[in-house]
Motif scaffolding. Structure first.
Motif, PDB file in Angstrom:
ATOM      1  N   CYS A   1       8.166  12.224  -4.183  1.00  0.00           N
ATOM      2  CA  CYS A   1       9.083  11.897  -5.289  1.00  0.00           C
ATOM      3  C   CYS A   1       8.362  11.142  -6.398  1.00  0.00           C
ATOM      4  CB  CYS A   1      10.263  11.073  -4.780  1.00  0.00           C
ATOM      5  SG  CYS A   1      11.398  12.024  -3.766  1.00  0.00           S
ATOM      6  N   ARG A   2       7.483  10.223  -6.015  1.00  0.00           N
ATOM      7  CA  ARG A   2       6.718   9.479  -7.022  1.00  0.00           C
ATOM      8  C   ARG A   2       5.803  10.411  -7.820  1.00  0.00           C
ATOM      9  NH1 ARG A   2       6.484   3.960  -6.844  1.00  0.00           N
ATOM     10  NH2 ARG A   2       7.651   3.010  -5.160  1.00  0.00           N
ATOM     11  N   ILE A   3       5.213  11.388  -7.143  1.00  0.00           N
ATOM     12  CA  ILE A   3       4.352  12.358  -7.820  1.00  0.00           C
ATOM     13  C   ILE A   3       5.181  13.157  -8.826  1.00  0.00           C
ATOM     14  CG2 ILE A   3       2.996  14.473  -7.495  1.00  0.00           C
ATOM     15  CD1 ILE A   3       2.162  13.237  -4.745  1.00  0.00           C
ATOM     16  N   LEU A   4       6.367  13.600  -8.408  1.00  0.00           N
ATOM     17  CA  LEU A   4       7.236  14.359  -9.307  1.00  0.00           C
ATOM     18  C   LEU A   4       7.720  13.510 -10.479  1.00  0.00           C
ATOM     19  CD1 LEU A   4       9.448  16.353  -6.781  1.00  0.00           C
ATOM     20  CD2 LEU A   4       7.606  17.228  -8.204  1.00  0.00           C
ATOM     21  N   LEU A   5       8.084  12.263 -10.207  1.00  0.00           N
ATOM     22  CA  LEU A   5       8.613  11.393 -11.253  1.00  0.00           C
ATOM     23  C   LEU A   5       7.563  10.944 -12.254  1.00  0.00           C
ATOM     24  CD1 LEU A   5      11.020   9.098  -9.229  1.00  0.00           C
ATOM     25  CD2 LEU A   5      11.663  10.645 -11.067  1.00  0.00           C
TER      26      LEU A   5
ATOM     27  N   GLU B   1       0.832  -1.201   0.000  1.00  0.00           N
ATOM     28  CA  GLU B   1       0.000   0.000   0.000  1.00  0.00           C
ATOM     29  C   GLU B   1       0.865   1.248   0.000  1.00  0.00           C
ATOM     30  OE1 GLU B   1      -3.144   0.172   2.831  1.00  0.00           O
ATOM     31  OE2 GLU B   1      -3.700  -1.913   2.504  1.00  0.00           O
ATOM     32  N   SER B   2       2.072   1.151   0.603  1.00  0.00           N
ATOM     33  CA  SER B   2       3.034   2.254   0.584  1.00  0.00           C
ATOM     34  C   SER B   2       4.435   1.661   0.677  1.00  0.00           C
ATOM     35  CB  SER B   2       2.788   3.219   1.750  1.00  0.00           C
ATOM     36  OG  SER B   2       3.027   2.567   2.974  1.00  0.00           O
ATOM     37  N   ASP B   3       5.438   2.466   0.292  1.00  0.00           N
ATOM     38  CA  ASP B   3       6.819   2.004   0.388  1.00  0.00           C
ATOM     39  C   ASP B   3       7.164   1.782   1.860  1.00  0.00           C
ATOM     40  OD1 ASP B   3       7.011   2.337  -2.358  1.00  0.00           O
ATOM     41  OD2 ASP B   3       7.709   4.387  -2.169  1.00  0.00           O
ATOM     42  N   ARG B   4       8.258   1.057   2.094  1.00  0.00           N
ATOM     43  CA  ARG B   4       8.655   0.761   3.473  1.00  0.00           C
ATOM     44  C   ARG B   4      10.111   1.140   3.682  1.00  0.00           C
ATOM     45  NH1 ARG B   4       5.569  -5.085   3.703  1.00  0.00           N
ATOM     46  NH2 ARG B   4       3.526  -4.190   3.288  1.00  0.00           N
ATOM     47  N   MET B   5      10.405   1.657   4.873  1.00  0.00           N
ATOM     48  CA  MET B   5      11.770   2.054   5.188  1.00  0.00           C
ATOM     49  C   MET B   5      12.094   1.731   6.631  1.00  0.00           C
ATOM     50  SD  MET B   5      13.460   5.790   5.020  1.00  0.00           S
ATOM     51  CE  MET B   5      15.103   6.055   5.599  1.00  0.00           C
ATOM     52  N   TRP B   6      13.325   1.242   6.831  1.00  0.00           N
ATOM     53  CA  TRP B   6      13.826   0.945   8.170  1.00  0.00           C
ATOM     54  C   TRP B   6      15.133   1.690   8.350  1.00  0.00           C
ATOM     55  CZ3 TRP B   6      11.890  -2.466   4.711  1.00  0.00           C
ATOM     56  CH2 TRP B   6      10.787  -3.226   5.083  1.00  0.00           C
ATOM     57  N   LEU B   7      15.290   2.342   9.488  1.00  0.00           N
ATOM     58  CA  LEU B   7      16.528   3.008   9.847  1.00  0.00           C
ATOM     59  C   LEU B   7      17.033   2.337  11.119  1.00  0.00           C
ATOM     60  CD1 LEU B   7      18.451   5.342   9.156  1.00  0.00           C
ATOM     61  CD2 LEU B   7      17.059   6.803  10.604  1.00  0.00           C
ATOM     62  N   ASN B   8      18.167   1.653  10.995  1.00  0.00           N
ATOM     63  CA  ASN B   8      18.736   0.872  12.106  1.00  0.00           C
ATOM     64  C   ASN B   8      17.719  -0.121  12.672  1.00  0.00           C
ATOM     65  OD1 ASN B   8      21.211   2.158  11.875  1.00  0.00           O
ATOM     66  ND2 ASN B   8      20.603   3.791  13.268  1.00  0.00           N
ATOM     67  N   GLY B   9      16.983  -0.756  11.771  1.00  0.00           N
ATOM     68  CA  GLY B   9      16.044  -1.813  12.158  1.00  0.00           C
ATOM     69  C   GLY B   9      14.680  -1.342  12.626  1.00  0.00           C
ATOM     70  N   LYS B  10      14.467  -0.030  12.689  1.00  0.00           N
ATOM     71  CA  LYS B  10      13.175   0.494  13.139  1.00  0.00           C
ATOM     72  C   LYS B  10      12.433   1.101  11.955  1.00  0.00           C
ATOM     73  CE  LYS B  10      14.793   1.466  17.763  1.00  0.00           C
ATOM     74  NZ  LYS B  10      15.101   2.487  18.756  1.00  0.00           N
ATOM     75  N   VAL B  11      11.133   0.818  11.870  1.00  0.00           N
ATOM     76  CA  VAL B  11      10.308   1.344  10.785  1.00  0.00           C
ATOM     77  C   VAL B  11      10.228   2.861  10.912  1.00  0.00           C
ATOM     78  CG1 VAL B  11       7.987   1.375   9.780  1.00  0.00           C
ATOM     79  CG2 VAL B  11       8.957  -0.766  10.617  1.00  0.00           C
ATOM     80  N   LYS B  12      10.442   3.559   9.801  1.00  0.00           N
ATOM     81  CA  LYS B  12      10.366   5.017   9.780  1.00  0.00           C
ATOM     82  C   LYS B  12       9.256   5.445   8.842  1.00  0.00           C
ATOM     83  CE  LYS B  12      13.577   5.831  12.645  1.00  0.00           C
ATOM     84  NZ  LYS B  12      13.275   6.443  13.920  1.00  0.00           N
ATOM     85  N   VAL B  13       8.186   5.990   9.393  1.00  0.00           N
ATOM     86  CA  VAL B  13       7.013   6.366   8.613  1.00  0.00           C
ATOM     87  C   VAL B  13       7.164   7.762   8.027  1.00  0.00           C
ATOM     88  CG1 VAL B  13       4.520   6.744   8.710  1.00  0.00           C
ATOM     89  CG2 VAL B  13       5.551   4.876   9.987  1.00  0.00           C
ATOM     90  N   ARG B  14       7.846   8.675   8.716  1.00  0.00           N
ATOM     91  CA  ARG B  14       7.894  10.066   8.261  1.00  0.00           C
ATOM     92  C   ARG B  14       8.556  10.218   6.904  1.00  0.00           C
ATOM     93  NH1 ARG B  14      12.510  13.603  10.453  1.00  0.00           N
ATOM     94  NH2 ARG B  14      14.153  12.082  10.797  1.00  0.00           N
ATOM     95  N   PHE B  15       9.449   9.309   6.521  1.00  0.00           N
ATOM     96  CA  PHE B  15      10.100   9.379   5.229  1.00  0.00           C
ATOM     97  C   PHE B  15       9.168   8.969   4.092  1.00  0.00           C
ATOM     98  CE2 PHE B  15      13.707   8.939   8.122  1.00  0.00           C
ATOM     99  CZ  PHE B  15      14.466  10.026   7.728  1.00  0.00           C
ATOM    100  N   LEU B  16       8.100   8.291   4.405  1.00  0.00           N
ATOM    101  CA  LEU B  16       7.180   7.831   3.372  1.00  0.00           C
ATOM    102  C   LEU B  16       6.517   9.007   2.650  1.00  0.00           C
ATOM    103  CD1 LEU B  16       5.633   4.737   5.143  1.00  0.00           C
ATOM    104  CD2 LEU B  16       7.551   4.846   3.568  1.00  0.00           C
ATOM    105  N   THR B  17       6.327  10.122   3.335  1.00  0.00           N
ATOM    106  CA  THR B  17       5.787  11.317   2.690  1.00  0.00           C
ATOM    107  C   THR B  17       6.742  11.792   1.607  1.00  0.00           C
ATOM    108  OG1 THR B  17       4.660  11.952   4.718  1.00  0.00           O
ATOM    109  CG2 THR B  17       4.982  13.675   3.086  1.00  0.00           C
ATOM    110  N   ILE B  18       8.041  11.729   1.892  1.00  0.00           N
ATOM    111  CA  ILE B  18       9.047  12.130   0.905  1.00  0.00           C
ATOM    112  C   ILE B  18       8.989  11.198  -0.301  1.00  0.00           C
ATOM    113  CG2 ILE B  18      11.529  12.359   0.475  1.00  0.00           C
ATOM    114  CD1 ILE B  18      11.725  13.093   3.528  1.00  0.00           C
ATOM    115  N   PHE B  19       8.892   9.891  -0.057  1.00  0.00           N
ATOM    116  CA  PHE B  19       8.805   8.928  -1.162  1.00  0.00           C
ATOM    117  C   PHE B  19       7.575   9.195  -2.028  1.00  0.00           C
ATOM    118  CE2 PHE B  19      11.100   5.611   1.627  1.00  0.00           C
ATOM    119  CZ  PHE B  19      12.324   6.158   1.295  1.00  0.00           C
TER     120      PHE B  19
END
Length: 101
Positions: free
Chosen positions: A82-86, A61-79
């Protein structure tokens, strides 16, 4: 659909770098000379580093990101942005872009 079951995952690991004296700009643009010297320390990646993993798939449903093993949701807005721009697709109804004035 078989074509919708792929997952792409990338992991990057980088050593920690601490700026002791930071770069403050250029005193001479032509010669590319800094206003001040800068000093930084890069720590041993065997002891202290950052590991970032990103996973994307049309099945998510959305991209996934982990920083040092912890899920980071705030970066998903950036992704999403970027998809909208691309791809020029309209943002989903829940998408919000912060304004920086």
């Amino acid at each position: 659909m078989a074509s919708q079951k792929w997952v792409r995952m990338v992991t990057a690991q980088t050593p920690t770098n601490i700026a002791v004296i930071k770069y403050w700009g250029k005193r001479d643009e032509t010669l590319i000379l800094p206003i001040n010297d800068s000093i930084s320390v890069t720590l041993d990646p065997d002891h202290l580093c950052t590991t970032t993993t990103v996973a994307v798939s049309p099945a998510f449903e959305s991209d996934r990101m982990w920083l040092n093993g912890k899920v980071k949701v705030r970066f998903l807005t950036i992704f999403t942005f970027c998809r909208i721009l691309l791809f020029g697709s309209p943002p989903p109804p829940s998408f919000c872009v912060a304004k920086w004035d």
